[in-house]
Design a protein around this motif. Structure first.
Motif, PDB file in Angstrom:
ATOM      1  N   ILE A   1      29.613  39.496 -38.291  1.00  0.00           N
ATOM      2  CA  ILE A   1      28.304  40.063 -37.937  1.00  0.00           C
ATOM      3  C   ILE A   1      27.314  38.943 -37.607  1.00  0.00           C
ATOM      4  N   LEU A   2      27.301  37.888 -38.432  1.00  0.00           N
ATOM      5  CA  LEU A   2      26.426  36.751 -38.142  1.00  0.00           C
ATOM      6  C   LEU A   2      26.781  36.130 -36.799  1.00  0.00           C
ATOM      7  N   ALA A   3      28.068  36.006 -36.529  1.00  0.00           N
ATOM      8  CA  ALA A   3      28.503  35.441 -35.249  1.00  0.00           C
ATOM      9  C   ALA A   3      27.992  36.273 -34.080  1.00  0.00           C
ATOM     10  N   SER A   4      28.054  37.590 -34.219  1.00  0.00           N
ATOM     11  CA  SER A   4      27.583  38.462 -33.138  1.00  0.00           C
ATOM     12  C   SER A   4      26.075  38.345 -32.965  1.00  0.00           C
ATOM     13  N   LYS A   5      25.353  38.121 -34.050  1.00  0.00           N
ATOM     14  CA  LYS A   5      23.909  37.948 -33.963  1.00  0.00           C
ATOM     15  C   LYS A   5      23.547  36.631 -33.281  1.00  0.00           C
ATOM     16  N   ILE A   6      24.346  35.605 -33.509  1.00  0.00           N
ATOM     17  CA  ILE A   6      24.141  34.328 -32.812  1.00  0.00           C
ATOM     18  C   ILE A   6      24.354  34.518 -31.316  1.00  0.00           C
ATOM     19  N   LEU A   7      25.444  35.188 -30.948  1.00  0.00           N
ATOM     20  CA  LEU A   7      25.734  35.452 -29.541  1.00  0.00           C
ATOM     21  C   LEU A   7      24.620  36.277 -28.906  1.00  0.00           C
ATOM     22  N   THR A   8      24.168  37.302 -29.608  1.00  0.00           N
ATOM     23  CA  THR A   8      23.101  38.151 -29.081  1.00  0.00           C
ATOM     24  C   THR A   8      21.823  37.355 -28.861  1.00  0.00           C
ATOM     25  N   HIS A   9      21.487  36.498 -29.791  1.00  0.00           N
ATOM     26  CA  HIS A   9      20.284  35.658 -29.676  1.00  0.00           C
ATOM     27  C   HIS A   9      20.366  34.776 -28.432  1.00  0.00           C
ATOM     28  N   VAL A  10      21.539  34.195 -28.204  1.00  0.00           N
ATOM     29  CA  VAL A  10      21.739  33.330 -27.034  1.00  0.00           C
ATOM     30  C   VAL A  10      21.535  34.115 -25.743  1.00  0.00           C
ATOM     31  N   ALA A  11      22.167  35.281 -25.659  1.00  0.00           N
ATOM     32  CA  ALA A  11      22.082  36.084 -24.441  1.00  0.00           C
ATOM     33  C   ALA A  11      20.649  36.524 -24.155  1.00  0.00           C
ATOM     34  N   LEU A  12      19.938  36.953 -25.187  1.00  0.00           N
ATOM     35  CA  LEU A  12      18.552  37.371 -25.013  1.00  0.00           C
ATOM     36  C   LEU A  12      17.683  36.193 -24.559  1.00  0.00           C
ATOM     37  N   ALA A  13      17.944  35.010 -25.125  1.00  0.00           N
ATOM     38  CA  ALA A  13      17.186  33.815 -24.745  1.00  0.00           C
ATOM     39  C   ALA A  13      17.415  33.444 -23.284  1.00  0.00           C
ATOM     40  N   GLN A  14      18.571  33.833 -22.744  1.00  0.00           N
ATOM     41  CA  GLN A  14      18.889  33.541 -21.352  1.00  0.00           C
ATOM     42  C   GLN A  14      18.367  34.633 -20.413  1.00  0.00           C
ATOM     43  N   GLY A  15      17.706  35.624 -20.997  1.00  0.00           N
ATOM     44  CA  GLY A  15      17.058  36.642 -20.185  1.00  0.00           C
ATOM     45  C   GLY A  15      17.896  37.873 -19.900  1.00  0.00           C
ATOM     46  N   TYR A  16      19.007  38.040 -20.623  1.00  0.00           N
ATOM     47  CA  TYR A  16      19.875  39.189 -20.382  1.00  0.00           C
ATOM     48  C   TYR A  16      19.586  40.330 -21.351  1.00  0.00           C
ATOM     49  N   GLU A  17      19.977  41.512 -20.946  1.00  0.00           N
ATOM     50  CA  GLU A  17      19.918  42.671 -21.824  1.00  0.00           C
ATOM     51  C   GLU A  17      21.193  42.692 -22.648  1.00  0.00           C
ATOM     52  N   VAL A  18      21.077  43.096 -23.908  1.00  0.00           N
ATOM     53  CA  VAL A  18      22.237  43.105 -24.801  1.00  0.00           C
ATOM     54  C   VAL A  18      22.290  44.425 -25.560  1.00  0.00           C
ATOM     55  N   LYS A  19      23.496  44.963 -25.658  1.00  0.00           N
ATOM     56  CA  LYS A  19      23.745  46.114 -26.517  1.00  0.00           C
ATOM     57  C   LYS A  19      24.874  45.720 -27.481  1.00  0.00           C
ATOM     58  N   MET A  20      24.691  46.034 -28.759  1.00  0.00           N
ATOM     59  CA  MET A  20      25.676  45.647 -29.762  1.00  0.00           C
ATOM     60  C   MET A  20      25.971  46.814 -30.688  1.00  0.00           C
ATOM     61  N   SER A  21      27.237  46.987 -31.032  1.00  0.00           N
ATOM     62  CA  SER A  21      27.607  48.004 -32.017  1.00  0.00           C
ATOM     63  C   SER A  21      28.569  47.381 -33.018  1.00  0.00           C
ATOM     64  N   GLU A  22      28.570  47.929 -34.233  1.00  0.00           N
ATOM     65  CA  GLU A  22      29.417  47.411 -35.300  1.00  0.00           C
ATOM     66  C   GLU A  22      30.280  48.529 -35.874  1.00  0.00           C
ATOM     67  N   ILE A  23      31.507  48.182 -36.198  1.00  0.00           N
ATOM     68  CA  ILE A  23      32.424  49.117 -36.841  1.00  0.00           C
ATOM     69  C   ILE A  23      32.924  48.455 -38.114  1.00  0.00           C
ATOM     70  N   HIS A  24      32.726  49.105 -39.244  1.00  0.00           N
ATOM     71  CA  HIS A  24      33.149  48.553 -40.526  1.00  0.00           C
ATOM     72  C   HIS A  24      34.243  49.422 -41.132  1.00  0.00           C
ATOM     73  N   GLY A  25      35.331  48.792 -41.536  1.00  0.00           N
ATOM     74  CA  GLY A  25      36.392  49.503 -42.226  1.00  0.00           C
ATOM     75  C   GLY A  25      36.528  48.949 -43.629  1.00  0.00           C
ATOM     76  N   MET A  26      35.763  49.442 -44.556  1.00  0.00           N
ATOM     77  CA  MET A  26      35.723  48.924 -45.926  1.00  0.00           C
ATOM     78  C   MET A  26      35.553  47.408 -45.916  1.00  0.00           C
ATOM     79  N   ALA A  27      34.525  46.952 -45.185  1.00  0.00           N
ATOM     80  CA  ALA A  27      34.321  45.529 -44.966  1.00  0.00           C
ATOM     81  C   ALA A  27      34.237  44.737 -46.259  1.00  0.00           C
ATOM     82  N   GLN A  28      33.628  45.301 -47.288  1.00  0.00           N
ATOM     83  CA  GLN A  28      33.464  44.564 -48.536  1.00  0.00           C
ATOM     84  C   GLN A  28      34.794  44.351 -49.261  1.00  0.00           C
TER      85      GLN A  28
END
Length: 202
Positions: free
Chosen positions: A27-54
């Motif tokens: 999840i942190l990795a995806s947030k880093i990627l999203t931050h980069v893309a937004l900083a470059q001026g792109y639109e971003v959509k993100m979804s997460e799927i958890h299967g008993m992640a804990q």
């Protein structure tokens, strides 16, 4: 740096799938990627799927980047890049990769509960099978590199370093994203982990 033909150009919507298990920092990795893309001026959509992640279950993050992105959902066969934080997760999600997509695989194995209880067995030839199925393929021991950087938990940032060499984004944006998303006391360690990932992709 990967040869020019391997770099995913931002001329359309780019689909990135990050797959791992709970506790690996997908999840942190995806947030880093999203931050980069937004900083470059792109639109971003993100979804997460958890299967008993804990409990070490699957964690899947879908990130779609482009000029106009209307849905966060990536369908099978549509991922430009898959970053797999663990072997079995790479195997489970490889069918989501485009024919000419890039598969980045951390060679770490995390044995699921079903294997620990004896209900299933962990496949023994995952990497060999993936190499035979995927043309644009890179595997690395991200855990080893993260440990070298100073903390095994930085494996996710190592993988973001690798990913950065396959995307047409500025280095400065990645560094800024690390600064924004990583606690200050862990920043230098993670910057080293990121650099080791970059070097692994060259």
């Amino acid at each position: 740096m990967p040869c020019e033909s391997l770099v995913i150009k931002m001329s359309k919507i780019i689909n990135v799938l990050l797959v791992g298990v709970g506790g690996q920092g997908t999840i942190l990795a995806s947030k880093i990627l999203t931050h980069v893309a937004l900083a470059q001026g792109y639109e971003v959509k993100m979804s997460e799927i958890h299967g008993m992640a804990q409990r070490g279950g699957s964690v899947v993050t879908q990130v779609r980047i482009g000029e106009d992105v209307y849905s966060p959902v990536i369908e099978a066969g549509e991922a430009d890049i898959i970053v797999a934080f663990e072997q079995l997760e790479a195997y489970r999600w490889a069918h989501f990769l485009k024919k000419d997509g890039v598969l980045i695989v951390n060679t770490q194995k995390i044995v699921p509960l079903t294997v620990l209880t004896g209900a299933q067995t962990y496949p023994t030839s995952i990497l060999e099978d993936l190499k035979g199925r995927v043309e644009r393929y890179l595997e690395l021991d991200g855990l080893k590199l993260a440990t070298e950087a100073g903390n095994a938990k930085a494996t996710n940032v190592v993988l973001m370093g690798v990913l950065s060499k396959y995307m047409d984004f500025q280095e400065e944006s990645w560094q800024n994203a690390l600064t924004e998303k990583i606690p200050a006391k862990l920043l230098e360690l993670n910057k080293k982990a990121f650099a080791l990932g970059v070097a692994e992709a060259k």
